[in-house]
Design an enzyme around this catalytic site. Sequence first.
Site, short mmCIF file in Angstrom:
data_model
loop_
_atom_site.label_atom_id
_atom_site.label_comp_id
_atom_site.label_asym_id
_atom_site.label_seq_id
_atom_site.Cartn_x
_atom_site.Cartn_y
_atom_site.Cartn_z
N HIS A 68 -0.81 -3.45 -2.22
CA HIS A 68 -2.02 -3.79 -2.96
C HIS A 68 -2.73 -2.54 -3.46
O HIS A 68 -2.76 -1.52 -2.79
CB HIS A 68 -2.97 -4.63 -2.10
CG HIS A 68 -3.43 -3.98 -0.83
ND1 HIS A 68 -4.56 -3.18 -0.78
CD2 HIS A 68 -2.93 -3.98 0.42
CE1 HIS A 68 -4.72 -2.76 0.48
NE2 HIS A 68 -3.75 -3.21 1.22
N ASP A 70 -6.01 -2.80 -4.51
CA ASP A 70 -7.45 -2.90 -4.24
C ASP A 70 -7.79 -2.24 -2.90
O ASP A 70 -6.92 -2.08 -2.03
CB ASP A 70 -7.91 -4.37 -4.24
CG ASP A 70 -7.21 -5.23 -3.20
OD1 ASP A 70 -6.02 -4.99 -2.94
OD2 ASP A 70 -7.85 -6.15 -2.64
N ASP A 101 -4.89 3.01 3.24
CA ASP A 101 -4.75 1.56 3.03
C ASP A 101 -5.04 1.22 1.58
O ASP A 101 -6.16 0.89 1.25
CB ASP A 101 -5.70 0.82 3.98
CG ASP A 101 -5.51 -0.68 3.94
OD1 ASP A 101 -4.53 -1.15 3.34
OD2 ASP A 101 -6.35 -1.39 4.51
N GLU A 135 -5.66 -8.14 -2.00
CA GLU A 135 -5.20 -8.32 -0.63
C GLU A 135 -6.38 -8.26 0.31
O GLU A 135 -6.43 -8.95 1.31
CB GLU A 135 -4.18 -7.22 -0.26
CG GLU A 135 -3.34 -7.54 0.98
CD GLU A 135 -4.00 -7.13 2.28
OE1 GLU A 135 -3.62 -7.67 3.33
OE2 GLU A 135 -4.91 -6.28 2.27
N GLU A 136 -7.37 -7.41 -0.04
CA GLU A 136 -8.53 -7.21 0.84
C GLU A 136 -9.56 -8.32 0.65
O GLU A 136 -10.47 -8.45 1.45
CB GLU A 136 -9.17 -5.84 0.56
CG GLU A 136 -8.23 -4.65 0.72
CD GLU A 136 -7.88 -4.35 2.18
OE1 GLU A 136 -8.23 -5.17 3.06
OE2 GLU A 136 -7.25 -3.31 2.41
N GLU A 164 1.75 -1.56 4.30
CA GLU A 164 0.53 -1.51 5.11
C GLU A 164 0.64 -0.41 6.16
O GLU A 164 1.73 -0.14 6.69
CB GLU A 164 0.30 -2.86 5.83
CG GLU A 164 -0.08 -4.00 4.92
CD GLU A 164 -1.44 -3.84 4.25
OE1 GLU A 164 -2.23 -2.98 4.69
OE2 GLU A 164 -1.69 -4.56 3.27
N HIS A 350 -10.43 1.35 6.39
CA HIS A 350 -11.69 0.60 6.21
C HIS A 350 -12.91 1.39 6.70
O HIS A 350 -14.03 0.87 6.69
CB HIS A 350 -11.65 -0.78 6.90
CG HIS A 350 -10.62 -1.71 6.31
ND1 HIS A 350 -10.73 -3.08 6.38
CD2 HIS A 350 -9.47 -1.48 5.64
CE1 HIS A 350 -9.69 -3.65 5.78
NE2 HIS A 350 -8.91 -2.69 5.33
ZN LIG Z 1 -3.98 -2.93 3.31
#
Ligand SMILES: [Zn+2]
Length: 378
Positions: A68, A70, A101, A135-136, A164, A350
């Site tokens: 992903h 995003d 990520d 995805e997030e 991931e 994150h």
């Molecule tokens: Zn991810």
Amino acid sequence: MQISPTIELTQQLISRESVTPEDAGCQQLMASRLEKLGFNIESMFYVDTLNMWARKGTEAPVFCFAGHTDVVPTGDVKNWSTPPFEPVIKDGHIFGRGAADMKGSLAAMVVATENFVKAHPDHKGSIAFLITSDEEGPFINGTMKVIETLEARNEKIDMCIVGEPSSTNYCGDIVKNGRRGSLTGDLTVKGVQGHVAYPHLAENPIHKVSQSIFQLTQTQWDLGNDFFPPTSFQISNINSGTGAGNVIPGDVEIMFNFRYSTEVTAEQLVHQVETLFNDNELNYELKWTYNGLPFLTDEGTLVDAVNIAVEEVTGKKPQLLTTGGTSDGRFIAPTGAQVVELGPCNATIHKVDESVAIADLDQLTEMYFKVLENALLP
Ligand SMILES: [Zn+2]
């Protein structure tokens, strides 16, 4: 300073501000590199989400990189040491939102593919990229929709690496070869609101539900198996009360989640929970959300290819685990594809000051390259 093609592409991706579900030109950048290698690029836009399906070759087996573009929001940028969308290299790490990520993985996938196609122009099968910008977020218009489209035209993925961040202490120490299922319950238990001084005129839903909560937390759902830890039940939210100290509330809302192994089914868990509530004579409403089925990629071409590649680069075989959160692998695996997740360390994902070790991304590029060799050379 001399930086590798993977790091350079990682920087270019980080500087595109792709807060979910925005793509901000990341897929275009990747597509421009893949097109030069002979990939056929298909953009698939659903509602608010840009996705990309890129494929080189028409033969089976289809080896796919999934990921992903995003990223999660930055939070207050004042808490960041450097601006989150201006990549900075410091102390052997590259800093920026999405570094771990998973823009670093995306860069490693593209560069590994470039190196592989250059070294082995006559490889067998096909190489594909399944990239989403959702995805997030709510993940409705991303990988799930692309898979539906591919299934509808009978286009199959045989092997898939999801980028991931699977690693813990060094890149490649852990590979995820499956994921637990996830099942959420939104429960409302009804009582009768009243004055705390006159409890006989009211019915307290918190008191009513507490025994059930206790029983749920004490239940052993299964024992797990070789690849899955035992199924776990967790309450994530409880809301009730009017804010006043002298009012018995009229209802209580409870949200809970199961992370479940392949030893039970979602239907069994639903039945068990509802039977318990009925036995305890609760007056309730319960809405279930099926977030994803468990999947497991046991032995096979892909796991072998990854094991060998990781060992060649790090000197050690990876540990195969199914722990952690869900990923888009849950939408790809049900089509029959072998799916594993292999990516960099996840310690900062994150968080503020997200970062990834430069050496990790260069090693990851090498691992992806060797996986392609193991999977697609005769
Ligand atoms: Zn991810």
